[in-house]
Structure formats: structure tokens, C-alpha cells
Design a protein around this motif. Structure first.
Motif, PDB file in Angstrom:
ATOM      1  N   HIS A 220     -10.126  -3.144   6.575  1.00 48.17           N
ATOM      2  CA  HIS A 220      -9.397  -4.400   6.361  1.00 48.17           C
ATOM      3  C   HIS A 220      -7.931  -4.265   6.746  1.00 48.17           C
ATOM      4  O   HIS A 220      -7.338  -3.189   6.670  1.00 48.17           O
TER       5      HIS A 220
ATOM      6  N   GLY B 141      -7.385  -0.627   5.298  1.00 48.32           N
ATOM      7  CA  GLY B 141      -8.257  -0.228   4.196  1.00 48.32           C
ATOM      8  C   GLY B 141      -9.330   0.716   4.718  1.00 48.32           C
ATOM      9  O   GLY B 141      -9.596   0.772   5.925  1.00 48.32           O
TER      10      GLY B 141
ATOM     11  N   GLY C  19       0.853  -1.191   0.000  1.00 51.82           N
ATOM     12  CA  GLY C  19       0.000   0.000   0.000  1.00 51.82           C
ATOM     13  C   GLY C  19       0.883   1.234   0.000  1.00 51.82           C
ATOM     14  O   GLY C  19       2.114   1.135   0.117  1.00 51.82           O
ATOM     15  N   SER C  20       0.263   2.396  -0.102  1.00 56.45           N
ATOM     16  CA  SER C  20       1.069   3.620  -0.173  1.00 56.45           C
ATOM     17  C   SER C  20       1.551   4.061   1.215  1.00 56.45           C
ATOM     18  O   SER C  20       2.603   4.695   1.340  1.00 56.45           O
TER      19      SER C  20
ATOM     20  N   PHE D  99      -5.536  -8.534   3.474  1.00 56.55           N
ATOM     21  CA  PHE D  99      -6.760  -8.532   2.667  1.00 56.55           C
ATOM     22  C   PHE D  99      -7.879  -9.210   3.437  1.00 56.55           C
ATOM     23  O   PHE D  99      -8.749  -9.851   2.869  1.00 56.55           O
TER      24      PHE D  99
HETATM   25  C1  GLP Z   1      -4.241  -2.927   0.319  1.00 53.70           C
HETATM   26  C2  GLP Z   1      -3.412  -3.869   1.189  1.00 53.70           C
HETATM   27  C3  GLP Z   1      -3.480  -3.504   2.659  1.00 53.70           C
HETATM   28  C4  GLP Z   1      -3.265  -1.994   2.831  1.00 53.70           C
HETATM   29  C5  GLP Z   1      -4.345  -1.260   2.091  1.00 53.70           C
HETATM   30  C6  GLP Z   1      -4.307   0.256   2.284  1.00 53.70           C
HETATM   31  O1  GLP Z   1      -5.572  -3.297   0.247  1.00 53.70           O
HETATM   32  N1  GLP Z   1      -3.815  -5.232   1.034  1.00 53.70           N
HETATM   33  O2  GLP Z   1      -2.492  -4.238   3.372  1.00 53.70           O
HETATM   34  O3  GLP Z   1      -3.281  -1.667   4.191  1.00 53.70           O
HETATM   35  O4  GLP Z   1      -4.191  -1.565   0.715  1.00 53.70           O
HETATM   36  O5  GLP Z   1      -3.449   0.844   1.359  1.00 53.70           O
HETATM   37  P1  GLP Z   1      -2.978   2.350   1.377  1.00 53.70           P
HETATM   38  O6  GLP Z   1      -1.885   2.420   2.384  1.00 53.70           O
HETATM   39  O7  GLP Z   1      -2.477   2.589  -0.009  1.00 53.70           O
HETATM   40  O8  GLP Z   1      -4.145   3.167   1.735  1.00 53.70           O
END
Ligand code: GLP
Length: 264
Positions: A138, A134, A37-38, A141
């Protein structure tokens, strides 16, 4: 849970990186649980800097990533293996054979899930697990409805998560609908958990994680069951916390108290 509220995403990354550095200094042979993720990217950049300046070595460490898209081989640019290689592993002195990501192109995904659990056990379990979150709460996943004691398994992605992650895929490019993810039970076995969240889009999920009921509707709420979970957020992600001022006060007091002890 320890709730740490900081001014901005840069402070969140620096704080998270310090926890990782302390862990690796204390135990060079640490088993690290990593996330994609970012959100973790800035933390990984701190670790790269620390490694390249000679401050920190990953030579003895091993890693396990939370999840992978089912159907993508590690060489696929949207796979989480590829992400980890380019965001971290290629830039530090870690032994690549000690970096594990679930096998997205496994012939037998169910067996791959069982093998992943066995691999984690064989390494003695995860010392420090990094998590993002998420918008629907989440972790990995583990989408809403995930069993709070679930193990590594194949999990379908919700339309909301598919939409959120569509930004990484080109128009018309195949985007997987299934994943292999560590289960919530797997994650909860990590000795320490560090969850990072930044930005207003995460505020609702953070409020449900910290102050909502323990519920499969918000998988991250399972961290309420963990003995050493640290939730590090910026002001925007903390905006809707009812007890925000209390957490900020407690954290400040904790820092003063901890300063009296050596953490090493
Ligand atoms: C994806 C990953 C997660 C992560 C989420 C949030 O779905 N499976 O592990 O926490 O993205 O990503 P971001 O950090 O880009 O908001």
C-alpha cells in the motif's frame, strides 16, 4: 522508474533528503507531499538539521500529507497530524497554516475528501511526493484493491495493516479501521515521486512494485505509470529483486552522467 539501491537505512534517508533539499532550493514555494510511518523519520531529521543550520528554509513551502485515520482529531497522539507536527513541522520554519493533513474528525468525510482534492489543485499540484510502502504494497492508505485512478476517499484498512500499525497504539486503545487517503490517481499527479523502503519486511512489496505486473493487488505498482518516480531502497529491501545488479549498474552510470550536468 529509477531504482536506487543503497547500503543501509541511513544512506536511504540521506539520499531522500538530498532530493528534498534540491527541490526546495530550486523552488522555495514548493508544494510537498509528505508521508508518515517510521521510514521517513530519518529523512525529516535531515530536513530539520538543514533548516536549523540555516541551510534551507520552508517559509514559502506548502505541504499535503497522504492520509489520516478517520475518527481521530489532530490533537490525538496517534493521529498523523500529531505525528507530522512532532516529527517535522514544530521544528522547522514552515507556516503551519500551509501544512495540510486530511481531516480525521470531519463531520462529513466525503466532503472533506473533495475539499482536499480542491485544495491540492488550488496550490497548483504537488511538486514532490514522498511515499513509504506497506508490507502489502500500500501507498498512503491505498490498500490492495484500490483503483489505480482513485482519488482522495475513505478507505478501509486491511487486517494486515491494522496489525502492522498496532505497535503505535497502547493495549486496549481504540485503533481506527478506516482512513482518509489521497487516491492513487491523486498521487500519480505529483510531478515527482520519491518512495523509500528499508528492511527485509519490505522486500516482497518492493519486488512486486518494481518487477510485478501493474495491478491493484500491489497499489505501489502504479508508480510504473509515472514519468519521474524514484524508488530508493536499502540492500535488505532490494534482496529479492531479480534485476538487482542491473539497477545498481544503471544507477552508477546515471550518477556519472548526471555529474556532468548542473542539477540546479
Ligand atoms: C502506514 C502509512 C503509510 C506508510 C506505511 C509504512 O500504513 N499509511 O503511508 O508507508 O505505514 O510504514 P513504515 O514506514 O512504518 O513501515
Amino acid at each position: 522508474m529509477q531504482i536506487v539501491i543503497l547500503n543501509n537505512p541511513a544512506d536511504v534517508a540521506a539520499y531522500g533528503a538530498e532530493i528534498f533539499k534540491q527541490q526546495i532550493r530550486r523552488k522555495p514555494k514548493s508544494v510537498l507531499g509528505l508521508a508518515t510511518g517510521s521510514t521517513p523519520v530519518a529523512l525529516y531529521n535531515h530536513l530539520i538539521d538543514a533548516n536549523q543550520s540555516g541551510e534551507l528554509s520552508f517559509k514559502a513551502a506548502a505541504t499535503f500529507n497522504l492520509d489520516e485515520y478517520l475518527g481521530l482529531a489532530g490533537a490525538h497522539p496517534q493521529s498523523y497530524r500529531y505525528f507530522m507536527d512532532t516529527a517535522l513541522f514544530n521544528h522547522i520554519d514552515i507556516d503551519k497554516s500551509q501544512t495540510a493533513v486530511p481531516q480525521g474528525n470531519a463531520q462529513n468525510p466525503l466532503q472533506a475528501c473533495r475539499d482536499y482534492e480542491a485544495q491540492i489543485k488550488a496550490k497548483g499540484g504537488i511538486d514532490l511526493q514522498l511515499l513509504g510502502i506497506g508490507r502489502n504494497g500500500h501507498i498512503g492508505f491505498n490498500e490492495p484493491s484500490s483503483g489505480l485512478q482513485s482519488r482522495t476517499r475513505v478507505k478501509a484498512l486491511t487486517p494486515a495493516t491494522i496489525a502492522d500499525n498496532a505497535r503505535f497504539f497502547a493495549d486496549g486503545e481504540y485503533q481506527p479501521r478506516l482512513s482518509i487517503t489521497m487516491g492513487i490517481g491523486t498521487i500519480l499527479e505529483a510531478k515527482k515521486i520519491l518512495l523509500l523502503a528499508t528492511g527485509a519486511s519490505k522486500a516482497e512489496a518492493i519486488q512486486a512494485t518494481v518487477e510485478g505486473p501493474l495491478s491493484a493487488a500491489c497499489p505501489a505498482s502504479a508508480l510504473q505509470m509515472h514519468q519521474d518516480a524514484v524508488i530508493v531502497v536499502d540492500e535488505a529491501a532490494a534482496a529479492t529483486l531479480a534485476n538487482k545488479e542491473f539497477y545498481k549498474h544503471v544507477e552508477a552510470e546515471n550518477q556519472k552522467l548526471l555529474a556532468q550536468f548542473s542539477l540546479e
